[in-house]
Design a protein around this motif. Structure first.
Motif, short mmCIF file in Angstrom:
data_model
loop_
_atom_site.label_atom_id
_atom_site.label_comp_id
_atom_site.label_asym_id
_atom_site.label_seq_id
_atom_site.Cartn_x
_atom_site.Cartn_y
_atom_site.Cartn_z
N PHE A 223 0.82 -1.22 0.00
CA PHE A 223 0.00 0.00 0.00
C PHE A 223 0.86 1.27 0.00
CE2 PHE A 223 -3.34 -3.00 0.94
CZ PHE A 223 -4.30 -2.52 0.07
N TYR A 224 2.07 1.16 0.56
CA TYR A 224 2.99 2.29 0.44
C TYR A 224 3.29 2.55 -1.05
CZ TYR A 224 7.37 4.79 0.26
OH TYR A 224 8.34 5.69 -0.07
N LEU A 225 3.63 1.46 -1.76
CA LEU A 225 3.92 1.60 -3.20
C LEU A 225 2.68 2.06 -3.96
CD1 LEU A 225 6.12 -1.59 -3.66
CD2 LEU A 225 6.85 0.75 -4.13
N TYR A 226 1.52 1.52 -3.57
CA TYR A 226 0.26 1.91 -4.21
C TYR A 226 0.01 3.41 -4.08
CZ TYR A 226 -4.73 2.93 -4.39
OH TYR A 226 -5.93 3.53 -4.64
N PHE A 227 0.09 3.93 -2.83
CA PHE A 227 -0.18 5.36 -2.64
C PHE A 227 0.90 6.22 -3.29
CE2 PHE A 227 -3.11 3.92 0.70
CZ PHE A 227 -4.18 4.76 0.44
N LEU A 228 2.16 5.75 -3.24
CA LEU A 228 3.24 6.52 -3.87
C LEU A 228 3.04 6.61 -5.39
CD1 LEU A 228 6.10 7.86 -3.58
CD2 LEU A 228 7.04 5.62 -4.17
N MET A 229 2.86 5.44 -6.03
CA MET A 229 2.81 5.42 -7.49
C MET A 229 1.54 6.09 -8.02
SD MET A 229 4.39 1.64 -8.02
CE MET A 229 4.96 1.61 -9.71
N THR A 230 0.38 5.77 -7.42
CA THR A 230 -0.84 6.42 -7.91
C THR A 230 -0.83 7.90 -7.55
OG1 THR A 230 -2.04 5.78 -5.91
CG2 THR A 230 -2.25 4.32 -7.80
N GLY A 231 -0.19 8.25 -6.42
CA GLY A 231 -0.10 9.66 -6.02
C GLY A 231 0.74 10.46 -7.00
N VAL A 232 1.91 9.93 -7.36
CA VAL A 232 2.77 10.63 -8.32
C VAL A 232 2.07 10.68 -9.69
CG1 VAL A 232 4.95 10.50 -9.57
CG2 VAL A 232 4.91 10.06 -7.13
N HIS A 233 1.35 9.60 -10.03
CA HIS A 233 0.60 9.60 -11.29
C HIS A 233 -0.49 10.66 -11.25
CE1 HIS A 233 -2.65 8.24 -13.99
NE2 HIS A 233 -1.65 8.01 -14.80
N ALA A 234 -1.22 10.73 -10.11
CA ALA A 234 -2.30 11.72 -9.98
C ALA A 234 -1.74 13.15 -10.07
CB ALA A 234 -3.05 11.53 -8.67
N LEU A 235 -0.52 13.34 -9.55
CA LEU A 235 0.13 14.65 -9.67
C LEU A 235 0.35 14.99 -11.15
CD1 LEU A 235 1.60 17.03 -8.22
CD2 LEU A 235 3.70 15.70 -8.41
N HIS A 236 0.79 13.99 -11.91
CA HIS A 236 0.98 14.20 -13.35
C HIS A 236 -0.34 14.52 -14.04
CE1 HIS A 236 5.02 12.64 -12.81
NE2 HIS A 236 5.29 13.03 -14.03
N VAL A 237 -1.42 13.82 -13.64
CA VAL A 237 -2.74 14.10 -14.22
C VAL A 237 -3.14 15.53 -13.89
CG1 VAL A 237 -5.19 13.47 -14.20
CG2 VAL A 237 -3.45 11.67 -14.13
N THR A 238 -2.89 15.95 -12.62
CA THR A 238 -3.26 17.30 -12.19
C THR A 238 -2.53 18.35 -13.03
OG1 THR A 238 -3.49 16.42 -9.96
CG2 THR A 238 -3.47 18.81 -10.18
N ILE A 239 -1.22 18.16 -13.21
CA ILE A 239 -0.44 19.09 -14.04
C ILE A 239 -1.01 19.10 -15.46
CG2 ILE A 239 1.83 19.49 -15.10
CD1 ILE A 239 3.02 18.22 -12.48
N GLY A 240 -1.33 17.90 -15.98
CA GLY A 240 -1.91 17.80 -17.32
C GLY A 240 -3.23 18.55 -17.44
N VAL A 241 -4.09 18.38 -16.42
CA VAL A 241 -5.40 19.06 -16.44
C VAL A 241 -5.22 20.58 -16.47
CG1 VAL A 241 -7.43 19.56 -15.02
CG2 VAL A 241 -6.75 17.19 -15.41
#
Lengths: 87, 214
Positions: free
Chosen positions: B145-163
């Motif tokens: 779950f650490y890896l889950y929150f880290l990877m999806t979190g960094v991905h979500a940051l990329h989505v946010t920048i994209g948006v």
């Protein structure tokens, strides 16, 4: 440049592969479940890179640069796993 | 030689300028491949070490959210490619519209992800003092779950920048009288957005699907 129809087919393919990978995950293939999922992901990624990111019609130099990141990634995995898998 | 104001002085012509910009974007994407790649490697090493724990932990993720979000991102990539096409055809309104639609789908992805995080935190799956996992090996389930929150979190940051970029470019496309000067930028933004989709395509099975048949 591709037609809208062309892009729609690729998208339909991507969504089809998504359903396929979800379906395949519920069938027991033992150790092959992850391999099958990764192969489907690779197919989806290829569709996106070739058609949406236009690498299919890109100049050779661009293709080399596009592959470079994945080449170093493969090295990173190969050298690290050659350690972890042989301990 | 006449000077084209849309071409910077170091380039021969617009085509060369565009090629250089595209090459630069792919170099940036190569650094992104390695940035995310390191996290995928971390996942791989732990997965090989603790295979059963990872499968059990994966079954606690919310597959309905994950599947719908994957579909949303794939459709958003379709909208993005239509925006790139519209910009090449010099259609300002269609470019702005498809960029806005892509942004809306990106926002939908983030909202669903937010609800998913909320439920997981509620179930005590956020790593830390409050982590709670009913299973054989909670210590390494916590690592999943650490890896889950880290990877999806960094991905979500990329989505946010994209948006944010999509929203800004959408307005630029709608209010410009010279869409041809925006075409290359829209094309590069498209490459970025498709890359973010690409990362998710590999994250999705590794997070949500690996343990479903067990």
């Amino acid at each position: 440049m591709n037609s809208v129809k062309h892009y729609a087919y690729v998208t339909a393919g991507l969504l089809g592969l998504l359903l396929l990978t979800i379906g395949a995950a519920y069938i027991h293939f033992g150790p092959f479940n992850t391999a099958i999922a990764m192969l489907i992901s690779l197919a989806k990624a290829s569709l996106i890179v070739l058609f949406f990111m236009h690498l299919r019609t890109a100049k050779p130099l661009l293709r080399v640069f596009a592959c470079a990141g994945f080449f170093w990634l493969a090295l990173l995995f190969a050298l690290t796993l050659s350690d972890y898998l042989t301990r | 030689m006449q000077a084209d104001p849309a071409v910077a002085h170091q380039f021969e012509d617009a085509a060369q300028q565009r090629d250089a910009a595209t090459l630069g974007m792919w170099i940036f994407l190569a650094t992104e491949v390695l940035f995310f790649g390191a996290m995928f490697l971390g996942y791989t090493v732990y997965r090989i070490r603790y295979p059963e724990t990872f499968l059990a932990a994966s079954n606690h993720t919310l597959i309905l959210f994950g599947s719908i979000n994957t579909g949303i991102l794939l459709v958003s990539s379709f909208c993005m490619v239509l925006a790139v096409r519209a910009a090449e055809l010099r259609r300002s309104l269609a470019t702005g519209g498809f960029l806005a639609l892509t942004a809306v789908l990106g926002i939908a992805f983030l909202i669903l992800k937010g609800f998913e995080y909320r439920q997981e935190i509620h179930e005590g799956l956020l790593p830390g003092a409050g982590f709670h996992f009913e299973g054989a090996d909670p210590r390494h389930a916590e690592m999943f779950f650490y890896l889950y929150f880290l990877m999806t979190g960094v991905h979500a940051l990329h989505v946010t920048i994209g948006v944010c970029l999509l929203g800004w470019f959408s307005l630029r496309a709608l209010f410009t009288s010279r869409i041809e000067r925006l075409a290359t930028s829209v094309d590069l933004l498209g490459l970025y957005w498709h890359f973010v989709d690409l990362v998710w395509i590999f994250l999705f099975p590794l997070i949500y699907l690996i343990g479903r048949s067990t």
